[in-house]
Motif scaffolding. Structure first.
Motif, PDB file in Angstrom:
ATOM      1  N   SER A 289      22.499 -30.137  25.360  1.00 19.65           N
ATOM      2  CA  SER A 289      23.759 -31.054  25.815  1.00 19.65           C
ATOM      3  C   SER A 289      23.306 -32.449  25.444  1.00 19.65           C
ATOM      4  O   SER A 289      24.140 -33.208  24.891  1.00 19.65           O
ATOM      5  CB  SER A 289      24.301 -30.649  26.883  1.00 19.65           C
ATOM      6  OG  SER A 289      23.478 -30.989  27.994  1.00 19.65           O
ATOM      7  N   SER A 290      22.091 -32.848  25.772  1.00 23.03           N
ATOM      8  CA  SER A 290      21.673 -34.198  25.653  1.00 23.03           C
ATOM      9  C   SER A 290      21.549 -34.512  24.255  1.00 23.03           C
ATOM     10  O   SER A 290      21.528 -35.855  24.223  1.00 23.03           O
ATOM     11  CB  SER A 290      20.280 -34.519  26.460  1.00 23.03           C
ATOM     12  OG  SER A 290      19.373 -33.473  25.981  1.00 23.03           O
ATOM     13  N   ASP A 291      21.302 -33.685  23.500  1.00 23.08           N
ATOM     14  CA  ASP A 291      21.312 -34.160  22.062  1.00 23.08           C
ATOM     15  C   ASP A 291      22.658 -34.186  21.243  1.00 23.08           C
ATOM     16  O   ASP A 291      22.747 -34.491  20.183  1.00 23.08           O
ATOM     17  CB  ASP A 291      20.444 -33.055  21.268  1.00 23.08           C
ATOM     18  CG  ASP A 291      19.108 -32.926  21.816  1.00 23.08           C
ATOM     19  OD1 ASP A 291      18.598 -34.042  22.074  1.00 23.08           O
ATOM     20  OD2 ASP A 291      18.327 -32.017  21.447  1.00 23.08           O
ATOM     21  N   ARG A 292      23.686 -33.813  21.826  1.00 20.07           N
ATOM     22  CA  ARG A 292      25.011 -33.857  21.288  1.00 20.07           C
ATOM     23  C   ARG A 292      25.517 -35.108  21.263  1.00 20.07           C
ATOM     24  O   ARG A 292      25.459 -35.870  22.009  1.00 20.07           O
ATOM     25  CB  ARG A 292      26.000 -32.768  22.055  1.00 20.07           C
ATOM     26  CG  ARG A 292      25.424 -31.416  22.302  1.00 20.07           C
ATOM     27  CD  ARG A 292      25.748 -30.546  21.144  1.00 20.07           C
ATOM     28  NE  ARG A 292      24.982 -29.294  21.098  1.00 20.07           N
ATOM     29  CZ  ARG A 292      25.455 -28.361  20.431  1.00 20.07           C
ATOM     30  NH1 ARG A 292      26.278 -28.058  19.619  1.00 20.07           N
ATOM     31  NH2 ARG A 292      24.552 -27.220  20.533  1.00 20.07           N
ATOM     32  N   LYS A 293      26.549 -35.580  20.264  1.00 14.95           N
ATOM     33  CA  LYS A 293      27.116 -36.486  19.985  1.00 14.95           C
ATOM     34  C   LYS A 293      28.551 -36.730  20.042  1.00 14.95           C
ATOM     35  O   LYS A 293      29.219 -37.774  19.769  1.00 14.95           O
ATOM     36  CB  LYS A 293      26.493 -37.149  18.653  1.00 14.95           C
ATOM     37  CG  LYS A 293      25.275 -36.992  18.032  1.00 14.95           C
ATOM     38  CD  LYS A 293      24.586 -38.426  18.770  1.00 14.95           C
ATOM     39  CE  LYS A 293      23.065 -38.558  18.292  1.00 14.95           C
ATOM     40  NZ  LYS A 293      22.508 -39.716  18.834  1.00 14.95           N
ATOM     41  N   ASN A 294      29.084 -35.384  20.571  1.00 12.56           N
ATOM     42  CA  ASN A 294      30.556 -35.405  20.747  1.00 12.56           C
ATOM     43  C   ASN A 294      31.144 -36.526  21.793  1.00 12.56           C
ATOM     44  O   ASN A 294      30.409 -36.603  23.006  1.00 12.56           O
ATOM     45  CB  ASN A 294      30.937 -34.139  21.130  1.00 12.56           C
ATOM     46  CG  ASN A 294      30.389 -33.487  22.538  1.00 12.56           C
ATOM     47  OD1 ASN A 294      29.289 -32.992  22.499  1.00 12.56           O
ATOM     48  ND2 ASN A 294      31.107 -33.483  23.444  1.00 12.56           N
ATOM     49  N   ALA A 295      32.495 -36.796  21.713  1.00 14.68           N
ATOM     50  CA  ALA A 295      32.873 -37.663  22.792  1.00 14.68           C
ATOM     51  C   ALA A 295      33.175 -36.595  24.021  1.00 14.68           C
ATOM     52  O   ALA A 295      33.348 -35.622  24.200  1.00 14.68           O
ATOM     53  CB  ALA A 295      34.161 -38.341  22.267  1.00 14.68           C
ATOM     54  N   ILE A 296      33.119 -37.261  25.188  1.00 10.39           N
ATOM     55  CA  ILE A 296      33.048 -36.766  26.445  1.00 10.39           C
ATOM     56  C   ILE A 296      34.523 -36.052  26.624  1.00 10.39           C
ATOM     57  O   ILE A 296      34.760 -34.975  27.224  1.00 10.39           O
ATOM     58  CB  ILE A 296      32.810 -37.777  27.601  1.00 10.39           C
ATOM     59  CG1 ILE A 296      31.090 -37.866  27.731  1.00 10.39           C
ATOM     60  CG2 ILE A 296      32.981 -36.922  28.950  1.00 10.39           C
ATOM     61  CD1 ILE A 296      30.728 -38.563  28.879  1.00 10.39           C
ATOM     62  N   LEU A 297      35.562 -36.727  26.184  1.00 10.55           N
ATOM     63  CA  LEU A 297      36.941 -36.369  26.388  1.00 10.55           C
ATOM     64  C   LEU A 297      37.012 -35.083  25.944  1.00 10.55           C
ATOM     65  O   LEU A 297      37.909 -34.360  26.177  1.00 10.55           O
ATOM     66  CB  LEU A 297      37.942 -37.579  25.699  1.00 10.55           C
ATOM     67  CG  LEU A 297      39.331 -36.727  25.463  1.00 10.55           C
ATOM     68  CD1 LEU A 297      39.880 -36.815  26.848  1.00 10.55           C
ATOM     69  CD2 LEU A 297      40.102 -37.889  24.770  1.00 10.55           C
ATOM     70  N   LEU A 298      36.343 -34.624  24.709  1.00 11.81           N
ATOM     71  CA  LEU A 298      36.693 -33.285  23.946  1.00 11.81           C
ATOM     72  C   LEU A 298      36.092 -32.300  24.803  1.00 11.81           C
ATOM     73  O   LEU A 298      36.155 -31.009  24.433  1.00 11.81           O
ATOM     74  CB  LEU A 298      36.129 -33.802  22.754  1.00 11.81           C
ATOM     75  CG  LEU A 298      36.642 -34.639  21.884  1.00 11.81           C
ATOM     76  CD1 LEU A 298      36.020 -34.700  20.433  1.00 11.81           C
ATOM     77  CD2 LEU A 298      38.366 -34.606  21.757  1.00 11.81           C
ATOM     78  N   GLU A 299      34.952 -32.446  25.625  1.00  9.39           N
ATOM     79  CA  GLU A 299      34.138 -31.459  26.436  1.00  9.39           C
ATOM     80  C   GLU A 299      34.749 -31.107  27.586  1.00  9.39           C
ATOM     81  O   GLU A 299      34.539 -30.140  28.015  1.00  9.39           O
ATOM     82  CB  GLU A 299      32.689 -31.626  26.568  1.00  9.39           C
ATOM     83  CG  GLU A 299      32.358 -32.808  27.551  1.00  9.39           C
ATOM     84  CD  GLU A 299      31.103 -33.474  27.478  1.00  9.39           C
ATOM     85  OE1 GLU A 299      30.545 -33.523  28.487  1.00  9.39           O
ATOM     86  OE2 GLU A 299      30.852 -33.734  26.376  1.00  9.39           O
ATOM     87  N   LYS A 300      35.843 -31.858  28.242  1.00 11.14           N
ATOM     88  CA  LYS A 300      36.472 -31.550  29.401  1.00 11.14           C
ATOM     89  C   LYS A 300      37.067 -30.488  29.547  1.00 11.14           C
ATOM     90  O   LYS A 300      37.563 -29.980  28.399  1.00 11.14           O
ATOM     91  CB  LYS A 300      37.149 -32.867  29.844  1.00 11.14           C
ATOM     92  CG  LYS A 300      36.331 -33.927  30.234  1.00 11.14           C
ATOM     93  CD  LYS A 300      37.271 -34.993  30.681  1.00 11.14           C
ATOM     94  CE  LYS A 300      36.480 -36.332  31.394  1.00 11.14           C
ATOM     95  NZ  LYS A 300      37.371 -37.390  32.134  1.00 11.14           N
TER      96      LYS A 300
END
Length: 270
Positions: free
Chosen positions: A86-97
């Motif tokens: 997960s620490s290597d992921r670049k996605n916006a936090i909004l999208l993972e909620k």
């Protein structure tokens, strides 16, 4: 005459290109997963089918970006999608909620208003980015953007329709939608953020600046907001910046589920 091969070689060596592709890929990867969790839970069967189709398209877009990364030597596309921490992921936090409290298999109490607002705001932001990427200096990315844009038209129309109809319904529907808008706004800036290499991205002609992308987003949504007599709260990155590897437990849990089958045999043909 400009030497296209020299331009491509320069861009291919650029960490900015890799970072941009990871952002696009990871955004679509996680939001499509959150969409898949609505299967069987959407308001009606027609929406079940439509939302599933959109999520499938979006996962396909993620695959296209991962394949571009593979072509640039970043690793195997499947590994990039399934094996990174997960620490290597670049996605916006909004999208993972998460979609709401509960679990897909155990008493899911998901928030449809949140799903509509998050997807509408994200798809509109993605549409603005894809329009910019159609003119990207990296030709394979520009070609991918042209293909993606064909499907994005329908995704945008779908969520815009839901957004408008629920607001116009008034009463509890409008109240819940306005609450969802406030929640989404708290982390919406993370969707526009382009990470540590924005200056290089813009300078090499890969994509427009985050400021310009955000301005275009507001220009596109303004007529809708005015028609519905809404006001948008200020956008922020309250939970953190996913472009810099800052994420929540929601992402860890999602990746654990997403990667469960893949990790059984990563060498299998998928």
């Amino acid at each position: 005459m400009t030497n296209t091969n020299n331009i491509d070689a320069k861009i291919t060596d650029n960490k900015a290109l890799l970072d941009l592709l990871f952002q696009m890929a990871d955004d679509d990867f996680i939001i499509s997963y959150r969409g898949s969790e609505w299967l069987g839970l959407a308001p009606h069967i027609e929406e079940d089918v439509a939302f599933s189709s959109i999520s499938q398209d979006t996962m396909g877009h993620a695959a296209m970006f991962y394949q571009l990364l593979e072509g640039l030597g970043a690793g195997d596309a499947n590994d990039l999608a399934h094996s990174r921490a997960s620490s290597d992921r670049k996605n916006a936090i909004l999208l993972e909620k998460v979609n709401g409290p509960g679990h897909y298999l155990v008493e899911p109490r998901y928030d449809w208003a949140f799903a509509v607002v998050r997807n509408y705001f994200y798809v509109l932001a993605k549409k603005v980015k894809i329009e910019s990427l159609k003119n990207s200096s990296y030709l394979p990315l520009a070609e991918a953007a042209i293909k993606i844009n064909l499907e994005l038209y329908y995704h945008h129309l779908h969520w815009k329709t839901w957004f408008s109809q629920l607001i116009k319904a008034g009463g509890e529907a409008r109240t819940r939608m306005e609450a969802a808008i406030s929640i989404v706004a708290e982390d919406m800036d993370g969707v526009f953020h382009l990470g540590s290499y924005e200056k290089e991205m813009v300078g090499s002609g890969l994509i427009l600046s985050s400021k310009e992308l955000k301005n275009q987003w507001f220009q596109m949504i303004q007529p809708v907001i005015e028609d519905l007599q809404l006001s948008l709260p200020p956008f922020a990155m309250k939970t953190g910046n996913g472009r810099l590897g800052e994420h929540t437990k929601d992402l860890d849990d999602a990746l654990s589920t997403l990667n469960e089958v893949y990790q059984m045999d990563p060498t299998a043909a998928w």
